[in-house]
Design a protein around this motif. Structure first.
Motif, PDB file in Angstrom:
ATOM      1  N   PRO A   1      -2.253   0.399  13.243  1.00 49.32           N
ATOM      2  CA  PRO A   1      -3.075  -0.423  12.354  1.00 49.32           C
ATOM      3  C   PRO A   1      -2.233  -1.446  11.589  1.00 49.32           C
ATOM      4  O   PRO A   1      -1.009  -1.403  11.632  1.00 49.32           O
ATOM      5  N   LEU A   2      -2.926  -2.321  10.877  1.00 48.23           N
ATOM      6  CA  LEU A   2      -2.237  -3.403  10.192  1.00 48.23           C
ATOM      7  C   LEU A   2      -1.428  -2.910   8.999  1.00 48.23           C
ATOM      8  O   LEU A   2      -0.512  -3.593   8.543  1.00 48.23           O
ATOM      9  N   SER A   3      -1.755  -1.745   8.489  1.00 47.59           N
ATOM     10  CA  SER A   3      -1.003  -1.153   7.384  1.00 47.59           C
ATOM     11  C   SER A   3      -0.738   0.312   7.692  1.00 47.59           C
ATOM     12  O   SER A   3      -1.456   0.930   8.477  1.00 47.59           O
ATOM     13  N   GLY A   4       0.283   0.860   7.062  1.00 45.66           N
ATOM     14  CA  GLY A   4       0.638   2.243   7.316  1.00 45.66           C
ATOM     15  C   GLY A   4       1.520   2.387   8.545  1.00 45.66           C
ATOM     16  O   GLY A   4       2.029   1.406   9.103  1.00 45.66           O
ATOM     17  N   GLU A   5       1.714   3.603   8.985  1.00 46.06           N
ATOM     18  CA  GLU A   5       2.566   3.891  10.142  1.00 46.06           C
ATOM     19  C   GLU A   5       1.895   3.402  11.423  1.00 46.06           C
ATOM     20  O   GLU A   5       0.751   3.763  11.723  1.00 46.06           O
ATOM     21  N   PRO A   6       2.581   2.559  12.211  1.00 49.36           N
ATOM     22  CA  PRO A   6       1.956   2.059  13.454  1.00 49.36           C
ATOM     23  C   PRO A   6       1.695   3.174  14.450  1.00 49.36           C
ATOM     24  O   PRO A   6       2.507   4.084  14.618  1.00 49.36           O
TER      25      PRO A   6
END
Length: 304
Positions: free
Chosen positions: A101-106
């Motif tokens: 996702p665009l934020s957090g752990e990919p």
């Protein structure tokens, strides 16, 4: 002639006419409205659209966000968890175009070289923006979960080079391989304080061609517009047609760990002599896609 009397009130007649028209044309209107409603519901259910960048992500200056594929035969999909669009048959270093996702752990990376190929799962790649490694020296170091942690665990540098994934002014973050699956499976990640690492332990992973390019840069007089060999080796750009201008060099220096990039040669031998011996005793640490790589110490590479 007298018209027949109206059996129904005028409002009722109007309603009947409208209903007749709706029955005749309403099917198309209803289908269009339903499609619009369901499209809106699908957008809400699927969340925001997946990114589709045409250029790789830049960490800073000329440094691109990169990954190393950990195995052959990785399927790339059109969207995360989507349909396969291409199978990446051999392991490669790849540029990252998008993350999800665009934020957090990919959980997924959209990767490629010169063009986006598709999305791959985070578990099949190692995020590694440079070629920096800790070389095997027989030394024993201590690793922390975070740079400021007091709790440490032993780490022995007696086998396979460890990729340097990240850094701060005081520490570097490395990936430790699973002993039975080096270069294919990461056992753990952690931080090592730079002050605890002998200078000759820092190295860079190069091909034989890149080693010869370093040797050429060390022997030939350096032109003003020549790229610094050590910086280009760290960035994996040796031998490429790309040239860094002064602004890009300064941007790279600001991003790269200065304490590591500036280590000096050890001993009385010149860098030409050190690189010459490494070339004569070429002994690759790993090979994939038909290309062999060896980790060589930064102290044997001309400093920028």
């Amino acid at each position: 002639m007298t018209p027949p009397p109206l059996r129904y009130p005028l409002p009722t007649i109007v309603i009947l006419v409208v209903l007749t028209i709706l029955g005749w044309r309403g099917r198309d209107w209803l289908a269009a409205a339903s499609a619009s409603v369901w499209a809106g519901i699908e957008r809400l259910r699927s969340g925001p659209p997946f990114p589709e960048s045409n250029e790789p992500i830049r960490v800073g200056g000329p440094i691109l966000r990169k990954v190393l594929l950990l195995r052959d035969g990785v399927e790339a999909t059109d969207v995360p968890e989507g349909k396969p669009v291409e199978t990446i048959s051999r392991r490669i270093f790849a540029d990252v175009y998008d993350i999800w996702p665009l934020s957090g752990e990919p959980t997924h990376y959209r990767i490629g070289n010169r063009r986006p190929i598709g999305w791959v799962e985070a578990g099949v790649v190692l995020p590694w923006n440079t070629r920096l490694v800790l070389c095997p020296t027989g030394s024993s170091l201590t690793m922390r979960a975070d740079p400021g942690d007091r709790e440490v665990s032993p780490l022995s540098l007696d086998s396979v080079p460890f990729p340097v994934l990240d850094w701060s002014s005081e520490a570097v973050r490395v990936a430790v391989w699973e002993p039975s699956e080096p270069w294919s499976k990461v056992q753990r990640r952690g931080w090592i304080r730079i002050q605890d690492v002998p200078p000759e332990t820092f190295g860079v992973l190069v091909t034989r061609y890149e080693l010869l390019e370093l040797l050429r840069l060390a022997i030939e007089p350096t032109r003003d517009d020549s790229p610094p060999g050590r910086m280009m080796a760290v960035l994996g750009m040796l031998g490429s047609e790309s040239r860094l201008n002064n602004e890009q060099r300064e941007a790279a220096r600001r991003q790269l760990p200065g304490e590591i990039l500036g280590v000096r040669s050890i001993g009385d031998d010149s860098v030409e002599e050190q690189l010459g011996r490494i070339n004569e005793g070429w002994n690759p640490d790993v090979s994939w896609s038909g290309i062999a790589f060896q980790a060589i110490p930064l102290t044997a590479i001309p400093a920028p």
